[in-house]
Scaffold this active site. Structure first.
Site, PDB file in Angstrom:
ATOM      1  N   PHE A  23       0.844  -1.142  -0.033  1.00  0.00           N
ATOM      2  CA  PHE A  23      -0.002  -0.094   0.047  1.00  0.00           C
ATOM      3  C   PHE A  23       0.794   1.431  -0.091  1.00  0.00           C
ATOM      4  O   PHE A  23       1.972   1.272   0.952  1.00  0.00           O
ATOM      5  CB  PHE A  23      -1.031   0.022   1.167  1.00  0.00           C
ATOM      6  CG  PHE A  23      -2.085   0.870   1.118  1.00  0.00           C
ATOM      7  CD1 PHE A  23      -3.140   0.506   0.489  1.00  0.00           C
ATOM      8  CD2 PHE A  23      -2.184   2.330   1.613  1.00  0.00           C
ATOM      9  CE1 PHE A  23      -4.394   1.523   0.125  1.00  0.00           C
ATOM     10  CE2 PHE A  23      -3.206   3.055   1.726  1.00  0.00           C
ATOM     11  CZ  PHE A  23      -4.218   2.707   0.833  1.00  0.00           C
ATOM     12  N   ALA A  57       0.472  -1.974   5.789  1.00  0.00           N
ATOM     13  CA  ALA A  57       1.648  -2.081   6.898  1.00  0.00           C
ATOM     14  C   ALA A  57       1.067  -2.935   8.315  1.00  0.00           C
ATOM     15  O   ALA A  57       1.746  -3.635   8.885  1.00  0.00           O
ATOM     16  CB  ALA A  57       1.804  -0.692   7.549  1.00  0.00           C
ATOM     17  N   GLU A  59      -0.272  -5.779   7.988  1.00  0.00           N
ATOM     18  CA  GLU A  59      -0.046  -7.135   7.949  1.00  0.00           C
ATOM     19  C   GLU A  59       1.613  -7.402   7.960  1.00  0.00           C
ATOM     20  O   GLU A  59       1.922  -8.657   8.030  1.00  0.00           O
ATOM     21  CB  GLU A  59      -0.335  -7.547   6.545  1.00  0.00           C
ATOM     22  CG  GLU A  59      -1.960  -7.640   6.191  1.00  0.00           C
ATOM     23  CD  GLU A  59      -2.484  -6.425   6.017  1.00  0.00           C
ATOM     24  OE1 GLU A  59      -3.801  -6.423   6.154  1.00  0.00           O
ATOM     25  OE2 GLU A  59      -1.920  -5.288   5.433  1.00  0.00           O
ATOM     26  N   ILE A  83       0.209   6.870   5.811  1.00  0.00           N
ATOM     27  CA  ILE A  83      -0.114   8.397   5.688  1.00  0.00           C
ATOM     28  C   ILE A  83      -1.349   8.852   6.189  1.00  0.00           C
ATOM     29  O   ILE A  83      -2.496   8.038   5.815  1.00  0.00           O
ATOM     30  CB  ILE A  83       0.079   8.622   3.920  1.00  0.00           C
ATOM     31  CG1 ILE A  83       1.337   8.324   3.293  1.00  0.00           C
ATOM     32  CG2 ILE A  83      -0.237  10.170   3.710  1.00  0.00           C
ATOM     33  CD1 ILE A  83       1.442   8.414   1.932  1.00  0.00           C
ATOM     34  N   SER A  86      -8.072  11.726   7.107  1.00  0.00           N
ATOM     35  CA  SER A  86      -9.178  12.434   7.826  1.00  0.00           C
ATOM     36  C   SER A  86      -9.579  11.695   8.709  1.00  0.00           C
ATOM     37  O   SER A  86     -10.547  12.117   9.424  1.00  0.00           O
ATOM     38  CB  SER A  86     -10.108  13.356   6.837  1.00  0.00           C
ATOM     39  OG  SER A  86     -10.680  12.206   5.975  1.00  0.00           O
ATOM     40  N   THR A  87      -9.373  10.390   8.691  1.00  0.00           N
ATOM     41  CA  THR A  87     -10.044   9.549   9.755  1.00  0.00           C
ATOM     42  C   THR A  87      -8.808   8.789  10.945  1.00  0.00           C
ATOM     43  O   THR A  87      -7.893   9.156  10.520  1.00  0.00           O
ATOM     44  CB  THR A  87     -10.732   8.564   9.070  1.00  0.00           C
ATOM     45  OG1 THR A  87      -9.786   7.569   8.481  1.00  0.00           O
ATOM     46  CG2 THR A  87     -11.666   8.641   7.964  1.00  0.00           C
ATOM     47  N   HIS A  89      -8.016   6.300  11.118  1.00  0.00           N
ATOM     48  CA  HIS A  89      -7.546   5.000  10.750  1.00  0.00           C
ATOM     49  C   HIS A  89      -5.778   4.924  10.940  1.00  0.00           C
ATOM     50  O   HIS A  89      -5.266   3.871  11.239  1.00  0.00           O
ATOM     51  CB  HIS A  89      -7.859   4.749   9.253  1.00  0.00           C
ATOM     52  CG  HIS A  89      -7.267   3.538   8.345  1.00  0.00           C
ATOM     53  ND1 HIS A  89      -6.289   3.442   7.597  1.00  0.00           N
ATOM     54  CD2 HIS A  89      -7.666   2.002   8.719  1.00  0.00           C
ATOM     55  CE1 HIS A  89      -6.198   2.195   7.133  1.00  0.00           C
ATOM     56  NE2 HIS A  89      -7.161   1.410   7.973  1.00  0.00           N
ATOM     57  N   PHE A 114      12.951  -1.334  11.944  1.00  0.00           N
ATOM     58  CA  PHE A 114      11.640  -0.498  11.742  1.00  0.00           C
ATOM     59  C   PHE A 114      11.659   0.562  10.657  1.00  0.00           C
ATOM     60  O   PHE A 114      11.957   1.634  10.974  1.00  0.00           O
ATOM     61  CB  PHE A 114      10.991  -0.329  12.852  1.00  0.00           C
ATOM     62  CG  PHE A 114       9.506   0.527  12.700  1.00  0.00           C
ATOM     63  CD1 PHE A 114       8.619  -0.382  12.951  1.00  0.00           C
ATOM     64  CD2 PHE A 114       9.479   1.953  12.911  1.00  0.00           C
ATOM     65  CE1 PHE A 114       7.118   0.357  13.019  1.00  0.00           C
ATOM     66  CE2 PHE A 114       8.168   2.455  12.676  1.00  0.00           C
ATOM     67  CZ  PHE A 114       6.863   1.660  12.839  1.00  0.00           C
ATOM     68  N   ARG A 128      11.123  11.244   2.582  1.00  0.00           N
ATOM     69  CA  ARG A 128      11.881  10.295   3.253  1.00  0.00           C
ATOM     70  C   ARG A 128      12.111   8.979   2.434  1.00  0.00           C
ATOM     71  O   ARG A 128      12.805   7.947   3.078  1.00  0.00           O
ATOM     72  CB  ARG A 128      10.871   9.923   4.716  1.00  0.00           C
ATOM     73  CG  ARG A 128      10.834  10.916   5.805  1.00  0.00           C
ATOM     74  CD  ARG A 128       9.799  11.026   6.427  1.00  0.00           C
ATOM     75  NE  ARG A 128       9.863  11.976   7.571  1.00  0.00           N
ATOM     76  CZ  ARG A 128       9.593  13.471   7.099  1.00  0.00           C
ATOM     77  NH1 ARG A 128       9.374  13.679   5.860  1.00  0.00           N
ATOM     78  NH2 ARG A 128       9.739  14.108   8.172  1.00  0.00           N
TER      79      ARG A 128
END
Length: 156
Positions: A23, A57, A59, A83, A86-87, A89, A114, A128
């Site tokens: 993702f 991520a 998983e 990233i 607006s929620t 999550h 990590f 990054r």
């Protein structure tokens, strides 16, 4: 004082996996390339580098668990990009990914890095992943190489 540290060098025999969350692949593909570059620059043999792909991520910890349980790898470099939207999550995924990776690392006692970006926007992620702020995939791989050698020096 005796200083014990890990060197940034591989013998070519070490088996290392990169676990990549697909993702946000426009970012994570660059993290994988950075990690691969670090592995090769520090003496790794590409035949001993494996890429494990997971959907996102969240998983990563389960794939990490399976990879370390298999006994096939000396160390694992985890990369991904979460990233903020607006929620809430982002908060859930970031927290559980971080905790999951930490728990699996402690369970198996093998070096795990990590390299999962947790950023506010795509611009920060791109920075990054190699544009302005270095490549965090490269940094994650160098960290895992150093820890692998530190473990050896500690007799672990």
């Amino acid at each position: 004082m005796k200083i014990i540290e890990g060197k940034l060098a591989l013998s070519g025999k070490e088996k290392i996996a990169i676990i990549n969350a697909r993702f946000n692949h426009i970012v994570t593909d660059r993290l994988v390339e950075g990690a691969r570059d670090a592995f090769l620059r520090h003496g790794g043999d590409e035949a001993n580098l494996s890429l494990i792909l997971v959907p996102g991520a969240f998983e990563i910890p389960m794939a990490l668990e399976k990879a370390l349980a298999s006994g096939k790898f000396d160390a694992v470099c985890c990369v991904g990009a979460v990233i903020r939207g607006s929620t809430p999550h982002f908060d859930y995924v970031s927290a559980e990914t971080t905790k999951g990776i930490a728990n699996v690392t402690l369970k198996y006692g093998k070096p795990v890095s990590f390299g999962v970006l947790t950023v506010d926007n795509i611009e920060q992620a791109i920075e990054r992943a190699g544009s302005k702020a270095g490549n965090k995939g490269f940094e994650a791989m160098t960290g895992v190489i150093e820890m692998l050698n530190l473990y050896k020096n500690l007799g672990a």
